[in-house]
Write a protein that holds these residues in place. Structure first.
Motif, mmCIF file in Angstrom:
data_model
loop_
_atom_site.group_PDB
_atom_site.id
_atom_site.type_symbol
_atom_site.label_atom_id
_atom_site.label_comp_id
_atom_site.label_asym_id
_atom_site.label_seq_id
_atom_site.Cartn_x
_atom_site.Cartn_y
_atom_site.Cartn_z
ATOM 1 N N GLY A 192 0.819 -1.200 0.000
ATOM 2 C CA GLY A 192 0.000 0.000 0.000
ATOM 3 C C GLY A 192 0.857 1.256 0.000
ATOM 4 O O GLY A 192 2.081 1.206 0.062
ATOM 5 N N CYS A 193 0.179 2.397 -0.097
ATOM 6 C CA CYS A 193 0.877 3.681 -0.087
ATOM 7 C C CYS A 193 0.730 4.331 1.283
ATOM 8 O O CYS A 193 -0.211 4.052 2.023
ATOM 9 N N THR A 194 1.680 5.208 1.606
ATOM 10 C CA THR A 194 1.700 5.873 2.904
ATOM 11 C C THR A 194 1.621 7.376 2.711
ATOM 12 O O THR A 194 2.456 7.968 2.024
ATOM 13 N N LEU A 195 0.623 8.006 3.298
ATOM 14 C CA LEU A 195 0.464 9.447 3.178
ATOM 15 C C LEU A 195 1.520 10.180 4.004
ATOM 16 O O LEU A 195 2.035 9.640 4.990
ATOM 17 N N PRO A 196 1.876 11.401 3.624
ATOM 18 C CA PRO A 196 2.859 12.167 4.404
ATOM 19 C C PRO A 196 2.457 12.267 5.868
ATOM 20 O O PRO A 196 1.317 12.611 6.188
ATOM 21 N N GLY A 197 3.389 11.944 6.741
ATOM 22 C CA GLY A 197 3.153 12.024 8.175
ATOM 23 C C GLY A 197 2.570 10.776 8.790
ATOM 24 O O GLY A 197 2.546 10.643 10.016
ATOM 25 N N ALA A 198 2.097 9.843 7.958
ATOM 26 C CA ALA A 198 1.497 8.622 8.490
ATOM 27 C C ALA A 198 2.578 7.604 8.842
ATOM 28 O O ALA A 198 3.619 7.525 8.193
ATOM 29 N N ASP A 199 2.316 6.813 9.863
ATOM 30 C CA ASP A 199 3.258 5.786 10.285
ATOM 31 C C ASP A 199 3.070 4.476 9.539
ATOM 32 O O ASP A 199 3.974 3.635 9.508
ATOM 33 N N HIS A 200 1.895 4.289 8.971
ATOM 34 C CA HIS A 200 1.575 3.016 8.341
ATOM 35 C C HIS A 200 0.935 3.257 6.976
ATOM 36 O O HIS A 200 0.296 4.289 6.747
ATOM 37 N N PRO A 201 1.073 2.299 6.069
ATOM 38 C CA PRO A 201 0.402 2.433 4.768
ATOM 39 C C PRO A 201 -1.106 2.334 4.926
ATOM 40 O O PRO A 201 -1.615 1.810 5.934
ATOM 41 N N LEU A 202 -1.821 2.817 3.927
ATOM 42 C CA LEU A 202 -3.275 2.801 3.974
ATOM 43 C C LEU A 202 -3.824 1.380 3.952
ATOM 44 O O LEU A 202 -4.915 1.122 4.441
ATOM 45 N N PHE A 203 -3.112 0.481 3.342
ATOM 46 C CA PHE A 203 -3.461 -0.925 3.446
ATOM 47 C C PHE A 203 -2.176 -1.726 3.303
ATOM 48 O O PHE A 203 -1.156 -1.227 2.838
ATOM 49 N N SER A 204 -2.212 -2.949 3.737
ATOM 50 C CA SER A 204 -1.030 -3.798 3.642
ATOM 51 C C SER A 204 -1.396 -5.098 2.952
ATOM 52 O O SER A 204 -2.560 -5.525 2.962
ATOM 53 N N VAL A 205 -0.405 -5.696 2.342
ATOM 54 C CA VAL A 205 -0.567 -6.977 1.676
ATOM 55 C C VAL A 205 0.402 -7.948 2.339
ATOM 56 O O VAL A 205 1.581 -7.611 2.524
ATOM 57 N N PRO A 206 -0.049 -9.124 2.728
ATOM 58 C CA PRO A 206 0.870 -10.077 3.366
ATOM 59 C C PRO A 206 2.085 -10.373 2.489
ATOM 60 O O PRO A 206 2.001 -10.345 1.256
ATOM 61 N N GLU A 207 3.199 -10.643 3.134
ATOM 62 C CA GLU A 207 4.428 -10.962 2.420
ATOM 63 C C GLU A 207 4.184 -12.124 1.452
ATOM 64 O O GLU A 207 3.589 -13.142 1.811
ATOM 65 N N GLY A 208 4.634 -11.925 0.216
ATOM 66 C CA GLY A 208 4.480 -12.968 -0.789
ATOM 67 C C GLY A 208 3.117 -13.002 -1.446
ATOM 68 O O GLY A 208 2.831 -13.902 -2.241
#
Length: 599
Positions: A192-208
């Motif tokens: 996912g993408c991370t907005l300026p100032g955010a600590d985490h991406p807007l969404f995540s995808v499991p490794e692999g």
């Protein structure tokens, strides 16, 4: 991760400033975005495109000769406000009307339609085209609900070339609609993408794993698969798009050899070399399917900050569409052929100082009410600032994650405008109207439009001639609910802020009707609002960007509903004399005590 920024809420404004400073040969800044820095042919249609920032080269990178005449640029992943769209349209208008082009997202539709209505009322012919190319966001039978992603480019390029060629407004609209009907896109993402100032991406995808069918605003995909090889990814993308050949086209038979423009778009972090490896197989597959690839495009055309992903677009040509696709263009991020250089436009482009709004006369009672309005807005700002990150987090679960930063921009602008109004002797209505316009303009997005409507409706009800009483405030809240539901078409049960606003309205009206003071009636209604916000956790979203990912939001309340409940409770804390506006402990704990238990 986005690493280079100053104040996150100022990122979009500072980005536009830097873009204009580095691309002055093509564009100049106007209030709300950018327009061409060259003169256009008089009495031709102007194409004004736009959307949220964070997608460069879309949208500002597509402004220039042979392409768009202007771009309205909203906050990060948030639509520009109606005022921004209007301002850019006025600056871009060549005398034959304005065609507005944008992706089919709720906030964009709301704001661009508002601007369109205003332009029409002023005698300017204004039409719209909402791009709907993303096949993953709705089934074919509901194509009008699909969102616009990289297919924006094909629609905008063809419409702009037709306008440049002198087509009438009717004909420009017709060819834009035909381009939209013949454009299909499908995308995947690895992170996912991370907005300026955010600590985490807007969404995540499991490794692999790879998300399939995600949007360009951080919306999660509609499914996941194992990460394929480059060839396997090409096969997935091509196979999906070939299930939707536009009506009237044949891909088999001795005489059939349809022409398509393939666009392999990088979303931010996938490198060009990787895209070329994928496109190698895409080209083979298109040839095997009997298609002729015309002018392939491989690169970053519509991005999503640092998202690692890609999308494939197929634009199915006819002779006229191909002519306009191949027509010369000279924009910062898209150039082809040789345009006849136009003279620079020496006008100021509309980047003028804002004209100070006049302050209508108001009674002393209403001016005193305006001070209370300012205190209420200050409380709203405090609670939004304290909870912006968490509002963004819950919004990202099934949406785009921009709710917190958009609310921050809106409420801060509202407080600034209200402060100015009160200092100049405004009454309660005028103060609310100033705040409404500032909130809508600076926040953009759906929430900006709706909060602007809400504040304006309350202002209309309380007026500038007397102190705001319980009956007037209740009437204003009722007016706000009606305006929002009429405009946004949401209803209770759709998992939006309406699920809080309607029960809050009803509880407030019941308390006032029973003879309670505004303080008591509002307090009881705020408790109802909090419960209603909690209850949205059990709902499936039926409106907005979260709709395609409805199941992901089960167990999490709606961000817009939560922010409304927080604000009405914070406002209630200003009614008494014991607590300074917005600084009571409950302002900062309501979200943590309710939302996180449901997340």
């Amino acid at each position: 991760m986005t690493r280079l920024f100053n104040e996150p809420a100022a990122f979009a404004d500072e980005m536009i400033e830097g873009f204009v400073a580095s691309h002055g040969r093509w564009v100049k800044r106007v209030s709300g975005g950018v327009v061409r820095n060259t003169k256009s042919t008089p009495d031709t249609v102007a194409l004004v495109i736009g959307g949220g920032s964070g997608h460069y080269p879309a949208f500002a990178g597509l402004v220039g000769q042979g392409l768009a005449h202007g771009a309205a640029m909203g906050n990060l992943f948030a639509s520009p406000s109606a005022q921004q769209v209007y301002n850019v349209s006025i600056a871009a208008n060549n005398g034959a009307g304005v065609l507005l082009g944008y992706g089919n997202y709720a906030g964009d539709v709301l704001h661009f339609n508002q601007a369109q209505d205003r332009l029409r009322k002023e005698g300017i012919d204004c039409r719209s085209i909402a791009v709907t190319d993303d096949v993953s966001s709705a089934p074919l039978a509901e194509r009008t609900k699909r969102r616009g992603i990289a297919g924006d480019l094909t629609v905008f390029k063809v419409a702009a070339a037709a306008a440049e060629a002198g087509y009438s407004m009717d004909d420009v609209v017709a060819i834009a609609e035909r381009a939209n009907d013949r454009t299909r896109s499908f995308g995947v993402a690895f992170t996912g993408c991370t907005l300026p100032g955010a600590d985490h991406p807007l969404f995540s995808v499991p490794e692999g794993r790879m998300a399939v069918g995600m949007g360009i605003h951080g919306e999660p995909g509609i499914g996941e698969t194992e990460i394929p090889t480059a060839d396997e990814l090409a096969e997935l993308l091509v196979a999906k798009l070939l299930t939707e050949v536009p009506d009237g086209l044949e891909t088999s038979g001795a005489s059939a050899r349809p022409r398509v423009v393939p666009i392999l778009n990088g979303l931010g972090s996938v490198k060009y070399e990787e895209l070329f490896v994928v496109y190698r197989r895409v080209a083979q597959l298109l040839a095997e399917a009997g298609l002729e690839a015309v002018d392939p495009q491989v690169g970053e055309l519509v991005t999503s900050f640092d998202m690692a992903g890609t999308s494939l677009t197929l634009f199915w040509l006819d002779d006229e569409l191909e002519t306009h696709w191949n027509a010369p263009a000279d924009a910062p991020a898209f150039r082809r052929g040789a345009v006849t250089a136009a003279a620079l436009d020496a006008s100021d482009g509309g980047e003028l100082a804002d004209v100070e709004r006049s302050i209508p006369d108001a009674t002393a009672e209403s001016r005193a009410g305006a001070v209370r309005v300012l205190a209420a807005l200050g409380a709203a700002r405090t609670v939004v600032d304290a909870n912006a990150d968490e509002l963004g987090r819950i919004d990202a679960i099934a949406g785009d994650g921009d709710h917190g930063i958009g609310m921050e921009r809106g409420v801060r602008a509202a407080v600034e405008a209200a402060t100015d109004a009160v200092a100049r002797g405004a009454g309660a209505a005028t103060t609310l109207h100033f705040a409404a316009d500032a909130w809508s303009d600076k926040a953009g997005g759906t929430s900006g439009a709706l909060w602007g409507m809400a504040l304006r409706a309350v202002g209309d009800a309380v007026g500038d001639t007397k102190a705001p009483d319980a009956g007037a405030v209740a009437a204003g809240v009722a007016g706000a609910a009606s305006a929002i539901m009429d405009f946004g078409k949401a209803k209770p049960g759709d998992k939006t802020l309406v699920d809080v606003l309607v029960p809050f309205r009803d509880a407030l009206a019941a308390g006032v009707h029973a003879g309670q003071s505004l303080t008591d009636a509002w307090g009881a209604a705020a408790t109802v609002a909090q419960q209603a916000a909690d209850d949205t956790a059990a709902l499936l979203p039926l409106m907005g960007r979260a709709r395609p990912h409805a199941e992901k939001s089960l167990g999490t309340p709606d961000a817009g509903a939560v922010s409304m409940a927080l604000i009405v409770r914070a406002i209630h804390n200003t009614f008494g004399e014991k607590s300074p506006a917005g600084n009571t402990p409950s302002n900062n704990t309501v979200l943590n005590n309710s939302v996180k238990e449901n997340a």
